[in-house]
Design a protein around this motif. Structure first.
Motif: not given
Length: 588
Positions: A287-301
């Motif tokens: 679930s993207p919603e649950h995954f993003l419920s915790q604040a985080k910064k994402i670097v995507h290569i």
């Protein structure tokens, strides 16, 4: 001097350094097979089904860094190849598939064995071609190999009408190819790479998340250097296993639907994620919603810009070849001395070790019935962890991923994106031919192995000595597991009610068969199968396993990474919530 289109094809394959072509003859490609007969640049492997030809070419590519090549006839030959092509497409595997076609003047007239292969394959290829002018045949093949191997790799289909293969023309193979509308990036944007380095310097809970793109770009050494240089925890997707040595203490195991407790929890609660050649797909974060419920910064290569931010928002997108981007990122980190905050990183590792303590992959051993996990662990011991492992799809695939720690890239060959049953045996053939001196083992189940079991005949003809580990629980195991969890134990059509005697079947094909029914016999059987006495023989080992073992941990569809169904031994444990967050594992 003019040569036939069929001979042009064989000459082009010679120019590309092709060693093997996997295929099955038919009317539309007989002139090509005649040209193959008259040359000795490469070998043809006659499979027993076109799907197996493409799977074998696929695994040849995955295990060798080379391009797999398959050849099928028109009509049913072409449609039989579709599943193999889709498998390669979903996992971004470089491959060129030649399909025969009816003569150009018969196309569209419902001729015998006509099918629109370009139309059929369009959604599942990187590109496809229908050659209608023999003068375009050689340039088209050059383009196909270029497209298959550059940018995000993938399969390319070349549909060759029967009359084009028979016509003659001068052979001129281009030294290079340029496609105006196709310019895949290699280097990442320097500014974005600097931003990624800065985020790592600010991180308190950094995490490295590595997918199959790192293996495809041959970036395992750069991944390892980054992880060890900064002392970072790391997880791999199913397709990324082997990018970091599975025994490395920085490795937390596979993440996702059947990932380890520590990998899933770290992924959920990290504050900076460096995603390397991965897609945040549904089997990884659910679930993207649950995954993003915790604040985080994402670097995507990723080399494919369409994969970035497809499912989750991304703070620092970097489009480029993973290997080149990591080289530049490591260079910046060394030059600037940027590192994550030491005290916070120590606390983060302390938390990770707490997550490791329950040993989420532990299972109850038995002296009475064979546990499938036990077989995979013993296989690892007997082979010293050095075998190339292919698998089919299901519980046995997950047990292989969980309990055989892969030391290096291209050691684990499986169908990830499409989830194709019947992949394992032909994949083992391709991997063995690509690596003739390697130990190759196919971990399969009694359901999957029967989907392409006719390839035991191919193995006999070409003396392919792979070892087959059949984890036989008399169920379609993963189907049964889902029926247990979600359908009230109504095991609709998941029970295998008429299994063959696999030992006799293997022997009928000219191989060695073994039936193993007790835990005490598991290791001796494996040691015998991998002994010098049988090193040149295919050995089919039928392990009669516990019928109702489930794969744990498990993240149900729509649930979050920290909402796992946990194995029985963890359900009564006091698991301290992270930062007072009670959403910390499903203990039911």
């Amino acid at each position: 001097m003019e040569i036939s289109g069929a001979e042009i094809i064989t000459r082009c394959l010679q120019e590309e350094g092709v060693e093997f072509i996997f295929g099955y003859p038919g009317g539309a490609v007989l002139s090509i097979y005649d040209a193959i007969f008259k040359q000795d640049y490469f070998k043809h492997v006659l499979v027993r089904h076109e799907q197996a030809a493409v799977h074998a070419a696929d695994a040849y590519s995955r295990s060798s860094k080379k391009v797999g090549v398959a050849l099928v006839t028109s009509g049913p030959g072409a449609t039989n190849a579709i599943t193999g092509i889709a498998t390669a497409y979903m996992d971004s595997i470089p491959m060129v598939v030649f399909s025969g076609q009816v003569a150009t003047d018969a196309i569209g007239l419902d001729a015998f064995q006509e099918v629109d292969m370009v139309g059929c394959s369009r959604p599942i290829v990187k590109h496809n071609f229908l050659v209608k002018d023999i003068r375009e045949l050689a340039p088209t093949i050059k383009k196909a190999f270029h497209l298959a191997t550059t940018g995000r790799p993938g399969p390319v289909v070349i549909d060759v009408p029967k009359d084009i293969a028979a016509q003659t023309s001068q052979f001129i193979y281009p030294a290079s190819v340029s496609i105006r509308s196709y310019t895949p990036p290699t280097k990442g944007h320097p500014g974005q790479i600097k931003k990624a380095a800065q985020l790592l310097g600010e991180a308190k809970r950094p995490f490295i998340y590595v997918g199959g793109g790192a293996i495809l770009s041959n970036a395992s050494s750069e991944v390892t250097e980054l992880v060890k240089m900064l002392n970072l925890p790391c997880t791999n997707t199913l397709m990324g296993l082997g990018a970091l040595d599975g025994s490395d203490p920085h490795f937390l195991g596979m993440l996702g639907m059947h990932g380890t407790y520590e990998a899933n929890m770290a992924m959920q609660y990290s504050d900076v994620i460096i995603a390397i050649g991965a897609r945040f797909d549904d089997r990884v974060i659910s679930s993207p919603e649950h995954f993003l419920s915790q604040a985080k910064k994402i670097v995507h290569i990723d080399i494919d810009p369409s994969s970035i931010a497809k499912r989750v928002r991304v703070d620092v997108p970097i489009v480029g070849d993973v290997k080149h981007v990591l080289i530049d990122l490591i260079g910046i980190l060394k030059e600037t001395g940027i590192k994550p905050q030491a005290e916070a990183l120590a606390d983060w590792w302390q938390q990770i070790e707490e997550w490791r303590k329950p040993q989420s992959l532990w299972y109850e051993p038995s002296d009475l019935v064979i546990k499938p996990q036990f077989v995979v662990q013993k296989l690892w011991e007997v082979t010293g962890g050095e075998a190339i492992i292919t698998s089919d799809v299901g519980q046995h695939q997950m047990f292989a991923a969980q309990y055989y720690p892969f030391k290096r890239p291209r050691q684990w060959i499986n169908s990830g994106g499409l989830g194709t049953m019947g992949f394992g045996l032909p994949a083992a053939m391709g991997a063995q031919l690509a690596n003739p001196d390697a130990i190759v083992a196919c971990i399969t189940g009694e359901g999957s192995i029967q989907m392409n079991i006719q390839e035991l005949s191919t193995c006999k003809q070409y003396h392919i000595p792979t070892k087959i580990i059949n984890l036989n629980n008399r169920y379609l195991g993963m189907v049964r597991q889902w029926q247990h969890f979600f359908y009230g134990n109504r095991y609709s059509e998941s029970y295998m009610d008429a299994l063959p005697d696999f030992v006799k079947l293997a022997e009928a094909y000219g191989h060695v068969g073994m039936k193993i029914e007790t835990p005490a016999d598991v290791e001796p059987a494996l040691r015998e199968a991998f002994s010098d006495k049988l090193k040149d023989r295919l050995v089919f080992m039928d392990f009669i396993t516990d019928r109702e073992v489930n794969v744990f941990p498990m993240v149900q569809n729509g649930k979050g990474l920290s909402q796992m169904d946990l194995p029985p031994h963890m359900r009564d444990m006091q698991l301290t919530p992270f930062e007072n967050n009670r959403d910390y594992g499903n203990l039911c």
